[in-house]
Design a protein around this motif. Sequence first.
Motif, PDB file in Angstrom:
ATOM      1  N   PRO A  37       0.826  -1.212   0.000  1.00 28.46           N
ATOM      2  CA  PRO A  37       0.000   0.000   0.000  1.00 28.46           C
ATOM      3  C   PRO A  37       0.864   1.268   0.000  1.00 28.46           C
ATOM      4  N   THR A  38       0.317   2.346  -0.531  1.00 29.88           N
ATOM      5  CA  THR A  38       1.019   3.636  -0.544  1.00 29.88           C
ATOM      6  C   THR A  38       0.616   4.436   0.683  1.00 29.88           C
ATOM      7  N   GLU A  39       1.008   5.716   0.710  1.00 30.18           N
ATOM      8  CA  GLU A  39       0.622   6.586   1.840  1.00 30.18           C
ATOM      9  C   GLU A  39      -0.904   6.723   1.914  1.00 30.18           C
ATOM     10  N   ASP A  40      -1.573   6.540   0.775  1.00 30.40           N
ATOM     11  CA  ASP A  40      -3.031   6.472   0.726  1.00 30.40           C
ATOM     12  C   ASP A  40      -3.390   4.978   0.742  1.00 30.40           C
ATOM     13  N   ALA A  41      -3.942   4.525   1.872  1.00 25.95           N
ATOM     14  CA  ALA A  41      -4.111   3.078   2.076  1.00 25.95           C
ATOM     15  C   ALA A  41      -5.094   2.449   1.093  1.00 25.95           C
ATOM     16  N   SER A  42      -5.861   3.281   0.375  1.00 25.69           N
ATOM     17  CA  SER A  42      -6.820   2.702  -0.571  1.00 25.69           C
ATOM     18  C   SER A  42      -6.130   2.302  -1.869  1.00 25.69           C
ATOM     19  N   MET A  43      -4.838   2.624  -1.964  1.00 22.04           N
ATOM     20  CA  MET A  43      -4.135   2.333  -3.199  1.00 22.04           C
ATOM     21  C   MET A  43      -2.817   1.612  -2.939  1.00 22.04           C
ATOM     22  N   SER A  44      -2.485   0.683  -3.826  1.00 21.91           N
ATOM     23  CA  SER A  44      -1.193   0.005  -3.735  1.00 21.91           C
ATOM     24  C   SER A  44      -0.316   0.444  -4.895  1.00 21.91           C
ATOM     25  N   ARG A  45       0.998   0.358  -4.670  1.00 21.84           N
ATOM     26  CA  ARG A  45       1.924   0.626  -5.774  1.00 21.84           C
ATOM     27  C   ARG A  45       2.702  -0.646  -6.069  1.00 21.84           C
ATOM     28  N   MET A  46       2.790  -0.948  -7.351  1.00 19.11           N
ATOM     29  CA  MET A  46       3.509  -2.131  -7.793  1.00 19.11           C
ATOM     30  C   MET A  46       4.695  -1.705  -8.625  1.00 19.11           C
ATOM     31  N   THR A  47       5.779  -2.445  -8.483  1.00 20.44           N
ATOM     32  CA  THR A  47       6.896  -2.283  -9.408  1.00 20.44           C
ATOM     33  C   THR A  47       7.111  -3.628 -10.085  1.00 20.44           C
ATOM     34  N   ILE A  48       7.022  -3.636 -11.394  1.00 18.69           N
ATOM     35  CA  ILE A  48       7.185  -4.883 -12.138  1.00 18.69           C
ATOM     36  C   ILE A  48       8.418  -4.750 -13.027  1.00 18.69           C
ATOM     37  N   VAL A  49       9.332  -5.689 -12.879  1.00 18.01           N
ATOM     38  CA  VAL A  49      10.471  -5.723 -13.799  1.00 18.01           C
ATOM     39  C   VAL A  49      10.177  -6.792 -14.844  1.00 18.01           C
ATOM     40  N   THR A  50      10.219  -6.384 -16.108  1.00 18.14           N
ATOM     41  CA  THR A  50       9.882  -7.306 -17.181  1.00 18.14           C
ATOM     42  C   THR A  50      10.846  -7.114 -18.338  1.00 18.14           C
ATOM     43  N   THR A  51      10.839  -8.064 -19.269  1.00 19.94           N
ATOM     44  CA  THR A  51      11.666  -7.919 -20.458  1.00 19.94           C
ATOM     45  C   THR A  51      10.787  -8.156 -21.684  1.00 19.94           C
ATOM     46  N   GLY A  52      11.134  -7.526 -22.784  1.00 20.84           N
ATOM     47  CA  GLY A  52      10.383  -7.725 -24.015  1.00 20.84           C
ATOM     48  C   GLY A  52      10.763  -6.680 -25.046  1.00 20.84           C
ATOM     49  N   SER A  53      10.351  -6.941 -26.285  1.00 17.43           N
ATOM     50  CA  SER A  53      10.597  -5.976 -27.361  1.00 17.43           C
ATOM     51  C   SER A  53       9.740  -4.738 -27.117  1.00 17.43           C
ATOM     52  N   ASP A  54      10.005  -3.670 -27.871  1.00 17.13           N
ATOM     53  CA  ASP A  54       9.217  -2.443 -27.703  1.00 17.13           C
ATOM     54  C   ASP A  54       7.726  -2.711 -27.910  1.00 17.13           C
ATOM     55  N   ASP A  55       7.406  -3.549 -28.907  1.00 17.46           N
ATOM     56  CA  ASP A  55       5.997  -3.868 -29.172  1.00 17.46           C
ATOM     57  C   ASP A  55       5.357  -4.543 -27.967  1.00 17.46           C
ATOM     58  N   ILE A  56       6.092  -5.471 -27.369  1.00 14.30           N
ATOM     59  CA  ILE A  56       5.530  -6.200 -26.223  1.00 14.30           C
ATOM     60  C   ILE A  56       5.364  -5.276 -25.021  1.00 14.30           C
ATOM     61  N   ILE A  57       6.362  -4.420 -24.788  1.00 12.91           N
ATOM     62  CA  ILE A  57       6.254  -3.493 -23.650  1.00 12.91           C
ATOM     63  C   ILE A  57       5.073  -2.544 -23.855  1.00 12.91           C
ATOM     64  N   GLU A  58       4.863  -2.122 -25.113  1.00 11.48           N
ATOM     65  CA  GLU A  58       3.709  -1.252 -25.401  1.00 11.48           C
ATOM     66  C   GLU A  58       2.407  -1.984 -25.075  1.00 11.48           C
ATOM     67  N   GLN A  59       2.320  -3.250 -25.490  1.00 10.31           N
ATOM     68  CA  GLN A  59       1.125  -4.042 -25.180  1.00 10.31           C
ATOM     69  C   GLN A  59       0.974  -4.225 -23.673  1.00 10.31           C
ATOM     70  N   ILE A  60       2.086  -4.476 -22.975  1.00 11.41           N
ATOM     71  CA  ILE A  60       2.000  -4.689 -21.518  1.00 11.41           C
ATOM     72  C   ILE A  60       1.411  -3.451 -20.846  1.00 11.41           C
ATOM     73  N   THR A  61       1.922  -2.283 -21.194  1.00 13.57           N
ATOM     74  CA  THR A  61       1.405  -1.081 -20.532  1.00 13.57           C
ATOM     75  C   THR A  61      -0.055  -0.835 -20.922  1.00 13.57           C
ATOM     76  N   LYS A  62      -0.399  -1.105 -22.182  1.00 11.56           N
ATOM     77  CA  LYS A  62      -1.801  -0.919 -22.586  1.00 11.56           C
ATOM     78  C   LYS A  62      -2.716  -1.906 -21.869  1.00 11.56           C
ATOM     79  N   GLN A  63      -2.274  -3.156 -21.801  1.00 10.37           N
ATOM     80  CA  GLN A  63      -3.117  -4.168 -21.145  1.00 10.37           C
ATOM     81  C   GLN A  63      -3.258  -3.870 -19.650  1.00 10.37           C
TER      82      GLN A  63
END
Lengths: 163, 569
Positions: A37-63
């Motif tokens: 959770p963040t300083e606002d308990a109603s929200m969490s923050r995630m950090t995801i480390v991933t690998t992929g081509s530019d196309d895949i990273i674009e899809q990941i963020t869109k999805q």
Amino acid sequence: MRHVISLLIENESGALSRVSGLFSARGYNIESLTVAPTEDASMSRMTIVTTGSDDIIEQITKQLNKLVEVVKVVDISEAAHIERELMLTKVRATGKDREEMKRMADIFRARIIDVTDTSYVIELTGNQAKLDAFISAIDPALVLETVRSGVCGVGRGDRILKV
Amino acid sequence: MVLSGAEIVIRCLQEEKVDYVFGYPGGAVLYIYDALFNQDKVRHVLVRHEQAAVHAADGYARSTENVGVALVTSGPGATNAVTGIATAYCDSIPMVIISGQVPTAAIGQDAFQEVDTVGITRPCVKHNFLVKDVRDIATTIKKAFYLAKTGRPGPVLVDIPKDVSMHKCEFEYPKEVSMRSYNPVVKGHQGQIRKAVQLLLEAKRPMIYTGGGVILANAAEQLTKLTRMLGFPITNTLMGLGGYPASDRQYLGMPGMHGTYEANMAMHYSDVLLAVGARFDDRVIGNPDHFAEEPRKIIHVDIDPSSISKRVRVDVPIVGDLKEVLEEMIRQLEANAARPNPDTLGSWWKQVDEWRSRECMKYKNSDEIIKPQFVIQKLWEVTGGDAIVTSDVGQHQMWASQYYRFDKPRRWLNSGGLGTMGVGLPYAMGAQLANPGAQVACVTGEASIQMNIQELSTCKQFRLPIKICNLNNRYLGMVRQWQQLFHGERYSESYMDSLPDFAKLAEAYGHVGLKIERPSDVEGALREAFARKNDLVFLDFQIDQTENVYPMVQGGKGLTEMILSAEDL
């Protein structure tokens, strides 16, 4: 290419599985994933480390953006940012190794946070490379167990991820 | 007013102006069924299997602009619903599914009829909720309807534990809903639209390619207007049939695996392609590398950013509600004196018409044996081209999409994305209930129809005068076709032995059954069936067992590598 994606998500039960399920369903890689959770308990923050081509990273963020509970998504590795990871390593510390371990901890600016007659628990934070370097610098036979938190990341300066 | 959770559920449905709920009762939804019993605004359609409940609600939604609603119990009720939910998800159909769940205290205890419904359905819903407190029911259902019909539509599931439906609280239906994490884009980016219009005006070989998004966004009128203003050729995908009138000269037929030669060639050799509410999927463009070999500028309009640049690189992406974006394009064209160059466009049309002159949809008719294409053509004639046609999945689905010309949207209901056999009859039920006066035909095959044939009973109970056109070739036809073409004619498990006498089966359910064996009887049988305004008529057409669907682009091949007919083999 390695990317570090930060996102804010509603702190609801099942939110984590929506994200992890998305990665497995679409065959994306997860190198590490941290969430709390963040300083606002109603929200969490995630950090995801991933690998992929530019196309895949674009899809990941869109999805990710498409998930109803996701509030914001940023690829923080697109610009200057800071990454930190925490590692706790329990090592055998007897005889001459005891002094050697202490010295290695000092060199890496790690802290010894638990001491017994035969072991230390060493706390080390830094980027992934520093943690890897520490592990390869010590004698593997002395490592009893290792736990790593996965990467946390934040953009430098004015780059702020907030609602 | 203090109400029970179950009463709140029904009140919410009333507030959302839901007239039909398709469902099946069970232990975990007993309170909800009790609340349903005590009112007469929301009518319940008792199906014979939960899968059909979801499909019928889906068919209802597809044939109207409304959200379809299904109600099932916990455990097997929910798992039976999953195929229906996934089917709706793949075609972005707005639906709300309410499922019962075991009491909150029993969740996780492996209770009787307990499954993790939210977990099982997570990958095939737009969103889902488990309601843990009776005070959350009203806002959750409000959110569910809002999510289902806004943005890219989709099914939303609300899982309600039995104790939550029993508890009481004060009821007030929220007037509005706002979610900080969900704000779908509506208006398209002005600058991008301007860029797109410029590209269209300068195009030498323009092509318009539209999909199911046009139907979902109710943008057929705008699409038709724009296409006529520009004078460009247009193709509608399987999901987009009826988006542009099929009898119009500018229409080239469907693209893709079983699309027309002219549509595929024009897609492939266009220099500017305007894609609207379509997603370049494998059944439409075939091999994306082959498609990318020909240089062209692509303009892609879609409500869902993740559909853009997913399978092909797009030059001008426009995210927004299709109706709004198309209206803006029309406005900009109207404000602009420039029009596409008539000479360039004329020579492009000459090329397109040359492709068209191959008459790829021609087939050899017969006096001896019924050809499936002939049945669909007669169906089109007898219904004046104005029926709501549902289909199952397989050869008959392709023939129906190829030979019935859809001039209006929401007349063609099929499972395009998931390809679910068994949807045809429940889709027809939903469509007939939503459109009581309409002619509703279910084009199916002897294999697909048996996947939900129990619904003939529901049709009797609710007096649904559906006309079932069973194209009976005693084979899993599409499987047989692929085995013939790509598996050395080894017909592994594709022949259906021991079929029932469908006409008698229909009669056993209290309907009218006809068996048609000669081509000369086809039209008469169809006329007789549609003259019976109040009866469900099951027309069992004994068709040519060897007929294949052509044209065809083999999986993995490029759009221009088509097999036009059996002679090409």
